[in-house]
Motif scaffolding. Structure first.
Motif, PDB file in Angstrom:
ATOM      1  N   GLY A 153       0.769  -1.243   0.000  1.00  0.00           N
ATOM      2  CA  GLY A 153       0.000   0.000   0.000  1.00  0.00           C
ATOM      3  C   GLY A 153       0.796   1.286   0.000  1.00  0.00           C
ATOM      4  N   ARG A 154       2.130   1.228   0.039  1.00  0.00           N
ATOM      5  CA  ARG A 154       2.923   2.465  -0.031  1.00  0.00           C
ATOM      6  C   ARG A 154       3.142   2.863  -1.488  1.00  0.00           C
ATOM      7  NH1 ARG A 154       2.739   5.198   4.721  1.00  0.00           N
ATOM      8  NH2 ARG A 154       3.311   3.830   6.462  1.00  0.00           N
ATOM      9  N   MET A 155       3.319   4.192  -1.698  1.00  0.00           N
ATOM     10  CA  MET A 155       3.456   4.732  -3.047  1.00  0.00           C
ATOM     11  C   MET A 155       4.636   5.678  -3.148  1.00  0.00           C
ATOM     12  SD  MET A 155      -0.521   5.550  -4.049  1.00  0.00           S
ATOM     13  CE  MET A 155      -0.947   6.403  -2.512  1.00  0.00           C
ATOM     14  N   ALA A 156       5.170   5.790  -4.379  1.00  0.00           N
ATOM     15  CA  ALA A 156       6.242   6.754  -4.668  1.00  0.00           C
ATOM     16  C   ALA A 156       6.173   7.137  -6.141  1.00  0.00           C
ATOM     17  CB  ALA A 156       7.609   6.169  -4.341  1.00  0.00           C
ATOM     18  N   TRP A 157       6.389   8.420  -6.416  1.00  0.00           N
ATOM     19  CA  TRP A 157       6.448   8.897  -7.793  1.00  0.00           C
ATOM     20  C   TRP A 157       7.857   8.748  -8.346  1.00  0.00           C
ATOM     21  CZ3 TRP A 157       2.204   9.751 -10.433  1.00  0.00           C
ATOM     22  CH2 TRP A 157       1.047  10.176  -9.772  1.00  0.00           C
TER      23      TRP A 157
END
Length: 372
Positions: A153-157
């Motif tokens: 569930g973690r995000m990064a651009w």
């Protein structure tokens, strides 16, 4: 709402192979609020003194204002499922948020017998009290599964404005982390509209979304612009929590290679490393349960540039790690007086470090150097 100050002593130590002394810092810690319920992620708003967005696992999106006041932001997520480890997870602003007001949230959707990790895009109003609009579910990880554990569930651009999203193995489906036909135990890369990228490493597998595979339950990921690379950490079973350098198409081993064993003590695999498996650049045994990660950049702690800050649930600490000869080494460990499980960490624009504790009466903490 509560706003108070106290001092936290740092437990500092030197790892084997690290020649320089570890830090002996003492922090001033401000309790910005203690009115959060199991907060999961933090996102600073770009406007001056606009405060923070905070997600709560139970499904609320919160605005914590600069004065510490807490206000819920209405957000109706399609098929939100809350049970066990499931619920509302990460929040991240679009790269052009100032112009578009777009933001993204990851969450679990479905039911106890058929659920998965989902991604939604929405817009935030210009001024508080904030409202949301144009809420749209844009990605649903496949397949649906039973239970309520291991969602990632973690995000990064990334610099090309594509989005990385971590996906867990579903706990009871760990062998699927090696199966390129689905999204369990993977990191996926998406366009802003939730579609697959055109240049992924497995264009004919799982609809082209997979970026990397062989993951257990990853709850920390950052893009390092200075080193032009991606750092990710994940929970091991009993031992074997990892920090990895992510590369497209690579296999990170779970469950065929691991430094951990099953919770029962049974062997998951006889192998810690295997040909074709990318080994971790740091592993924790026994497990500390890494829950989030931030890359430090700021002037308040000027000697920490490029260090990783990792929060831990079971370990109940904030660790600072430095890249030494290609391996991440723990430089200092920050133990807080109340012994709270730590869920989230972010570095503010002014260089202060912000933490969220994992509790029913969760706190939002602001760390600055003593005397500043």
């Amino acid at each position: 709402m509560m706003k108070s100050f106290f001092l936290v002593l740092v437990i500092a130590f030197t790892n084997v192979g690290i020649s320089q002394a570890a830090d002996n810092e003492t922090f001033q810690v401000e309790v910005v609020t203690d009115s959060l319920s199991f907060p999961w992620s933090l996102q600073e708003l770009p406007e001056q003194r606009a405060g923070w967005l905070v997600t709560e696992r139970g499904g609320r999106l919160i605005h914590v204002a600069d004065d510490g006041s807490v206000n819920a932001i209405p957000l109706q997520l399609p098929e939100l499922f809350v049970a066990g480890q499931s619920g509302l997870f990460d929040v991240i602003l679009a790269p052009d948020f100032v112009q578009t007001r777009e933001f993204y949230v990851s969450y679990s959707c479905g039911s106890i017998n058929a659920n998965t990790t989902c991604l939604a895009r929405a817009k935030l109003s210009l001024n508080p009290p904030y409202t949301t609009s144009e809420v749209q579910q844009i990605f649903v990880a496949q397949p649906l599964r039973k239970g309520a554990a291991h969602y990632g569930g973690r995000m990064a651009w990334l610099p090309d404005d594509t989005l990385l999203l971590t996906l867990g193995d579903g706990f009871d489906y760990r062998e699927q982390a090696q199966n390129l036909a689905n999204h369990l135990g993977k990191v996926v890369r998406l366009q802003r509209d939730g579609s697959a990228v055109s240049d992924g490493p497995f264009p004919t597998k799982a609809d082209g979304f997979i970026f990397s595979y062989g993951h257990r339950n990853s709850q920390g990921i950052v893009y390092d612009a200075q080193r032009k690379t991606i750092w990710q950490h994940e929970h091991g079973p009993k031992g074997g929590d990892e920090i990895n350098q992510l590369q497209a198409g690579k296999n990170y081993g779970w469950p065929i290679a691991s430094y951990g064993v099953d919770y029962t003590g049974a062997m998951v695999t006889p192998y810690q490393e295997l040909p074709g498996v990318t080994p971790p650049l740091h592993q924790w045994t026994p497990s500390l349960a890494p829950s989030d990660m931030a890359l430090y950049a700021g002037q308040l702690f000027a000697d920490w540039q490029g260090d990783l800050l990792v929060t831990h649930l079971a370990g109940k600490t904030l660790q600072r790690l430095r890249l030494v000869d290609g391996q991440w080494q723990v430089m200092s460990e920050h133990a807080f007086a109340n012994g709270s499980r730590l869920r989230a960490v972010e570095v503010a624009r002014d260089g202060a470090i912000w933490l969220a504790t994992d509790a029913e009466n969760g706190q939002l903490l602001k760390l600055t150097p003593k005397g500043r």
